[in-house]
Every structure is written in C-alpha cells, then in structure tokens.
Design an enzyme around this catalytic site. Sequence first.
Site, PDB file in Angstrom:
ATOM      1  N   SER A  47      44.076 -23.676  20.426  1.00  0.00           N
ATOM      2  CA  SER A  47      44.941 -22.339  21.110  1.00  0.00           C
ATOM      3  C   SER A  47      44.985 -22.161  19.844  1.00  0.00           C
ATOM      4  O   SER A  47      44.737 -22.000  18.812  1.00  0.00           O
ATOM      5  CB  SER A  47      46.496 -22.314  22.279  1.00  0.00           C
ATOM      6  OG  SER A  47      47.016 -21.396  21.753  1.00  0.00           O
ATOM      7  N   SER A  94      41.149 -26.708  37.493  1.00  0.00           N
ATOM      8  CA  SER A  94      42.769 -25.451  36.865  1.00  0.00           C
ATOM      9  C   SER A  94      41.820 -25.114  36.231  1.00  0.00           C
ATOM     10  O   SER A  94      41.862 -25.305  35.189  1.00  0.00           O
ATOM     11  CB  SER A  94      43.768 -25.791  37.073  1.00  0.00           C
ATOM     12  OG  SER A  94      44.484 -24.497  36.807  1.00  0.00           O
ATOM     13  N   THR A 146      37.888 -32.668  31.251  1.00  0.00           N
ATOM     14  CA  THR A 146      38.833 -32.934  31.522  1.00  0.00           C
ATOM     15  C   THR A 146      40.060 -31.472  32.208  1.00  0.00           C
ATOM     16  O   THR A 146      39.433 -30.556  31.387  1.00  0.00           O
ATOM     17  CB  THR A 146      39.436 -33.231  30.524  1.00  0.00           C
ATOM     18  OG1 THR A 146      39.988 -32.475  29.462  1.00  0.00           O
ATOM     19  CG2 THR A 146      38.270 -34.723  29.827  1.00  0.00           C
ATOM     20  N   GLY A 192      38.832 -24.767  32.660  1.00  0.00           N
ATOM     21  CA  GLY A 192      38.515 -26.380  32.916  1.00  0.00           C
ATOM     22  C   GLY A 192      38.191 -26.311  34.428  1.00  0.00           C
ATOM     23  O   GLY A 192      36.326 -26.181  34.637  1.00  0.00           O
ATOM     24  N   TYR A 199      54.179 -26.694  23.157  1.00  0.00           N
ATOM     25  CA  TYR A 199      53.077 -26.314  23.232  1.00  0.00           C
ATOM     26  C   TYR A 199      52.194 -26.299  21.750  1.00  0.00           C
ATOM     27  O   TYR A 199      51.315 -26.790  21.630  1.00  0.00           O
ATOM     28  CB  TYR A 199      53.177 -25.653  23.986  1.00  0.00           C
ATOM     29  CG  TYR A 199      51.584 -25.126  24.546  1.00  0.00           C
ATOM     30  CD1 TYR A 199      50.766 -25.617  25.788  1.00  0.00           C
ATOM     31  CD2 TYR A 199      51.145 -23.894  23.805  1.00  0.00           C
ATOM     32  CE1 TYR A 199      49.130 -25.077  25.968  1.00  0.00           C
ATOM     33  CE2 TYR A 199      49.639 -23.634  24.116  1.00  0.00           C
ATOM     34  CZ  TYR A 199      49.118 -23.945  25.347  1.00  0.00           C
ATOM     35  OH  TYR A 199      47.683 -24.273  25.829  1.00  0.00           O
TER      36      TYR A 199
END
Length: 337
Positions: free
Chosen positions: A145, A20, A16, A23, A158
């Site tokens: 992350s 960009s 998914t 991915g 985020y």
Amino acid sequence: MAITLKPLRDQVIVVTGATSGNGLATVEAAVHRGAAVVATARNETALEALRARLSADGGRIAVCAADVSDMAAVERVTAVAVAAFGGFDSWVNNAATGTYGTLDQVPIADHRRVFDVNYFGMLHGSLVAARHLRGRGGAIVNIGSILSDRAIVEQGPYGATKHAVQALTDTLRMELEREGAGISVTLIKPGAIDTPFPEHARNFMDQPPRLPPPLYAPSVVADAVLFACETPRRTLYAGGGGLLASLLSRAAPRVSGRIMELVGTFAQQKPGDPGDPARRDNLYDPRVDALRGTQNVHARTSSSALQVQKLHPAVVMLGVVGAGIVVALGRPKDARR
C-alpha cells in the site's frame, strides 16, 4: 538461476483474497488473458460462484477455501494447484483486512488479527510459494500500500502491517537473489482503490469510513499485478495519487505528517453513507464480497503513472530524487542546518 517469467497465457497464478476487490479483479483479468488461476479466500460460497461463472466462459480455474493466517491452510493451496494444473508459476499475496479507529480505540486482539492476516498471511504465502518455485523460477507478487511508505491516522494497525510487508518483501527478495532462486519478488503499492475495504474493515469511528480521493478501480491494481507476473520489478505504484503521496512523504515527512494530522480523519469519513450492511466487518469471519464498494464515489479506470513505471524501473527512483531536490532547494537556509 536467471529470472525468466512465462507469458501470462502459459502461467498458473495463485491469488489470495480472490473473491473481493483487487484479488477478484486480478483473477478475472488473468483468466481473460488466458492464464489458469487458483483462487483462494475464506468465503467458500463466493469461491464456488466465481469458479462456476469463469468456468462457464471457458476459463481455467480451481478454488481453495483458506484463511491465510493458518499456515496449514495455505499449504493446502499448493496441493490444489498441483492437483489441478501441475503446480503454479506466480503467487499473488493479496488477502488483507483492517480496522478504522485510533490505536487506543482498537482492541489489542484486533491489532493482532490484522497482523495475523496482513503480515503473517503474506509470510505464509511467500514461504510456501518460494519452496515450490525454487529451481523452477516464477514470481511472488505482494500487495502492499502507499501506507507501506507513510502512516495515516485512524488506520494504525493496517498501516503498521503494510510497513512490515515492505520489510518482509525486501528481505525475501534479497534472500532469494542471494541463493540464485530465479524468483522475481515485486511489491505493489496501491493508492485508494474502490473496493469494499471501507465496509469490510471493523470500524471504531463515529462515522462510516470511506477512502480519500483520488480513487482508482481495482482493474488498475490487477494491471500492475499481471505485469509483475510477466516482468521482474521491485516496486510498482498503482495510481498516481498514491505515488505523489509517497513522494511527498519521502521528500518532506514533517509536512506530509502535518497534512495527515489535519485532514486524515475527515478524509476517511463520509457521514450518511454507510455502504452495504451485509458487507460490514469481515475481520474474523467472511462477509458478502464484491469487486467494488457500494458507496457513491468516482474511480478512475486507468493510471498514467502506472503505465510510465512499466517503461523503466528507474522512473520511481528518479521521481523520489527529484522531489527531494525540489524540497531541499525550497527550504530556508536556517531550516537546512
């Protein structure tokens, strides 16, 4: 059922956020290594261009335009995989979006949108992947992350989603292990990666955002992802800088927090370098996608820390314990009470 993962050349991999950054790097690397890929993203134009380019070189690739925040759209990805290749062996939950600005600056609707994509999108992908892989075996690889381990100013929504992603991944792993599903579940934790993220994120700061150094190329994340598709691992850090930041956060959270308070905003802003206007703000709609950002930065193309982690899964845990011992021994006696 024991976990047995196929070699990449024998796999079909769903990715998914495939047009960009991390991915896109993963799709290209997987196809180059002989895997078949089902690439999905919101940007249908970019998907078709990616399929044409890789197919022209003999790559096996199918595409499916989908917004991962929509469960029905994610379920269509499985249908595409079954129609094109008979199913899939690994599912990579990579799609993500973000904002820059304080918690107060970011509108509540935008907070929710970041969660819809980063958390619920990963939940949708995980549920769909697990249903397909039960009894067949395979891998689910989630992109978290270093902000799964600690927070940073100006990226509250985020960071909150990446903390949630950590809990989601751990819960999914335990549930699948308990039922003996034969599915490996890995969380990849990249540090700062040179992708279009600073341009794609909705920005409420008074300067263009940037990622704090050291930066790594998206190929480093792709390396970690494809390793996890073949080799069961709980966690992999992509980039030594991010690993060190996470170790510091665990060993000395107060010190780490103060550092973020003092330098966080400055480290994320670079006056006079706004990047490509055509890429700005893809929070609700796709914008121009690319492998890397347009800002003038240096990005490392390899990570020694990642290669060491590949050798044995206990490496990260030993580092955490060691860092904790060093900090504990270095504290004054009064501070240990």
